[in-house]
Write an enzyme that holds these catalytic residues in place. Structure first.
Site, PDB file in Angstrom:
ATOM      1  N   CYS A 250      -0.730  -5.651 -11.495  1.00 58.47           N
ATOM      2  CA  CYS A 250      -0.173  -5.561 -10.142  1.00 58.47           C
ATOM      3  C   CYS A 250       0.074  -6.933  -9.508  1.00 58.47           C
ATOM      4  O   CYS A 250       1.106  -7.141  -8.871  1.00 58.47           O
ATOM      5  CB  CYS A 250      -1.044  -4.687  -9.242  1.00 58.47           C
ATOM      6  SG  CYS A 250      -2.778  -5.158  -9.149  1.00 58.47           S
TER       7      CYS A 250
ATOM      8  N   ASP B 183       4.581  -2.006  -2.879  1.00 59.84           N
ATOM      9  CA  ASP B 183       3.414  -1.736  -3.704  1.00 59.84           C
ATOM     10  C   ASP B 183       3.845  -1.556  -5.160  1.00 59.84           C
ATOM     11  O   ASP B 183       4.693  -0.715  -5.453  1.00 59.84           O
ATOM     12  CB  ASP B 183       2.727  -0.470  -3.195  1.00 59.84           C
ATOM     13  CG  ASP B 183       1.362  -0.238  -3.810  1.00 59.84           C
ATOM     14  OD1 ASP B 183       1.098  -0.787  -4.888  1.00 59.84           O
ATOM     15  OD2 ASP B 183       0.564   0.505  -3.206  1.00 59.84           O
TER      16      ASP B 183
ATOM     17  N   HIS C  77       2.112  -0.328  -7.554  1.00 60.90           N
ATOM     18  CA  HIS C  77       1.263   0.643  -8.250  1.00 60.90           C
ATOM     19  C   HIS C  77       1.960   1.978  -8.507  1.00 60.90           C
ATOM     20  O   HIS C  77       1.531   3.035  -8.041  1.00 60.90           O
ATOM     21  CB  HIS C  77      -0.025   0.874  -7.453  1.00 60.90           C
ATOM     22  CG  HIS C  77      -0.879  -0.337  -7.347  1.00 60.90           C
ATOM     23  ND1 HIS C  77      -0.719  -1.273  -6.331  1.00 60.90           N
ATOM     24  CD2 HIS C  77      -1.871  -0.795  -8.128  1.00 60.90           C
ATOM     25  CE1 HIS C  77      -1.604  -2.241  -6.495  1.00 60.90           C
ATOM     26  NE2 HIS C  77      -2.322  -1.972  -7.578  1.00 60.90           N
TER      27      HIS C  77
END
Length: 394
Positions: free
Chosen positions: A74, A280, A282
């Site tokens: 990430c 993000d 993820h």
């Protein structure tokens, strides 16, 4: 479901909130919007940023390594996003917007190809992971903001198309003279003359003679990507940094901030009120293979739903702020803005000085390996990043 592998697909129709109806201004990478009258413009601007997420089924890293970065990549993806924004500013301009389903400009395709998940792309997950080995990070290990900044600096050397000058400012200090030497290496600062040095110059680790530079580049300035790793508190961010941090997103030179919360890295691109706006990484998507002409579906590289938000107090204090200065005037303007912010309320996040402070230890005293430039040695000496993040079990 594990937080590290939580995907947008599972949230799209549930937990992702629409953008708030508020009279407070919305700032996205140096541009101001109204949430009441410009919501479509906000979403279009967010969608125009590169959204780089976990991928699966790509070529094994190093030939025999991982074929997915789910659970560990990430921060690497956030590093890709902040550099991707720099390349957009460099080649397309901050006001460029992405139009889904339409034929894209050649420069955009070249930028996107630099991040494709394969070993020969300039800034691929493969290149970042393998370059990180030199920074003491094994493939598959979690990076902190400073580590990814150092890796991006090294990879940019090989990007002959963009010719970026990437500077990582360490010890919470930005030295103006160092940056001008980096961005105008053909100038003889010792004599104060605008003349090319007779000796080969070290340009961000790449030795070239000034005469080898294109004429228009020697007359101006190598575009600067400035990355500033910071720690804004111990275990929590100090409230005194709230306003200075928000001011960074208001500057036209802003590339945003990489950081996040323990176990979870995000790419922060703006704020509204006391909430930070972020992309993000993820979500795990299949790897994409370009065709022979370098074209490929690009929808998965753009966030086409309202961006995520979190209160600024939730931010982990270990971050790296990024800025892009296309010209020397941009950099001088950035310096003026930083000085103004430093005189406002709150604590300055870093110090801006004209020349190397005398209290810093010189590289000669460090007696470290001679394989690095002086600036690299100093950065390694002062690299005190506190890696408190943990990898969640998958």
């Amino acid at each position: 479901m594990d937080a590290a592998t939580l995907t947008y697909d599972s949230l799209r129709y549930g937990e992702i909130e629409d953008f708030p109806e508020t009279s407070e201004p919305v700032w996205i990478l140096g541009k101001q919007f109204s949430a009441l009258t410009e919501k479509d413009e906000i979403l279009a601007d967010v969608a125009s940023r590169l959204w780089l997420t976990y991928r699966k089924n790509f070529q094994p890293i190093g030939g025999t390594g991982p074929t997915s970065d789910t659970g560990w990549g990430c921060m690497l993806r956030c590093g890709q996003m902040i550099l991707g924004q720099a390349l957009i500013c460099r080649h397309l301009g901050r006001d460029w917007t992405w139009s889904p389903g339409q034929r894209q400009r050649a420069e955009y395709i070249s930028i996107l190809n630099a991040f494709i998940d394969k070993k020969d792309s300039y800034y691929s997950i493969h290149q970042i992971a393998q370059m990180g080995v030199g920074e003491g990070k094994s493939i598959g290990q979690w990076y902190g903001p400073n580590t990814v900044a150092q890796v991006l600096k090294k990879l940019a050397i090989f990007d002959s198309w963009s010719r970026l000058a990437v500077h990582v400012a360490m010890d919470n200090t930005v030295v103006i003279e160092e940056i001008k030497r980096l961005c105008m290496p053909w100038l003889d600062f010792d004599r104060g003359a605008c003349a090319a040095s007779e000796e080969p110059l070290e340009m961000n680790g790449d030795l070239e003679g000034a005469c080898a530079l294109a004429e228009e580049e020697t007359a101006l300035w190598k575009p600067l990507v400035l990355l500033i790793p910071l720690r804004l508190g111990l275990s929590d961010i100090n409230e005194a940094y709230f306003e200075p941090l928000k001011q960074c997103f208001m500057m036209p030179q802003s590339l945003g901030v990489i950081g996040g919360k323990p176990n979870s890295a995000h790419y922060f691109i703006g704020f509204v009120g006391h909430e930070l706006i972020y992309l993000d990484p993820h979500t795990t998507q299949p790897a994409v293979d370009p065709d022979e002409g370098g074209q490929f579906p690009d929808d998965s590289y753009h966030c086409q739903h309202p961006p995520c938000r979190m209160h600024i107090c939730e931010l982990d204090p270990s971050i790296a702020a990024g800025f892009f200065c296309q010209t020397e005037d941009d950099f001088d303007d950035w310096c003026a803005q930083i000085r103004k912010v430093s005189n406002c309320r709150g604590l300055p996040m870093f110090e801006l000085v004209e020349s190397q402070p005398s209290h810093l230890i010189t590289a000669d005293v460090l007696n470290l390996t001679p394989d690095f430039s002086d600036s690299d040695r100093l950065e390694r000496f002062f690299d005190s990043e506190d890696e408190e993040f943990e990898i969640l079990s998958l």
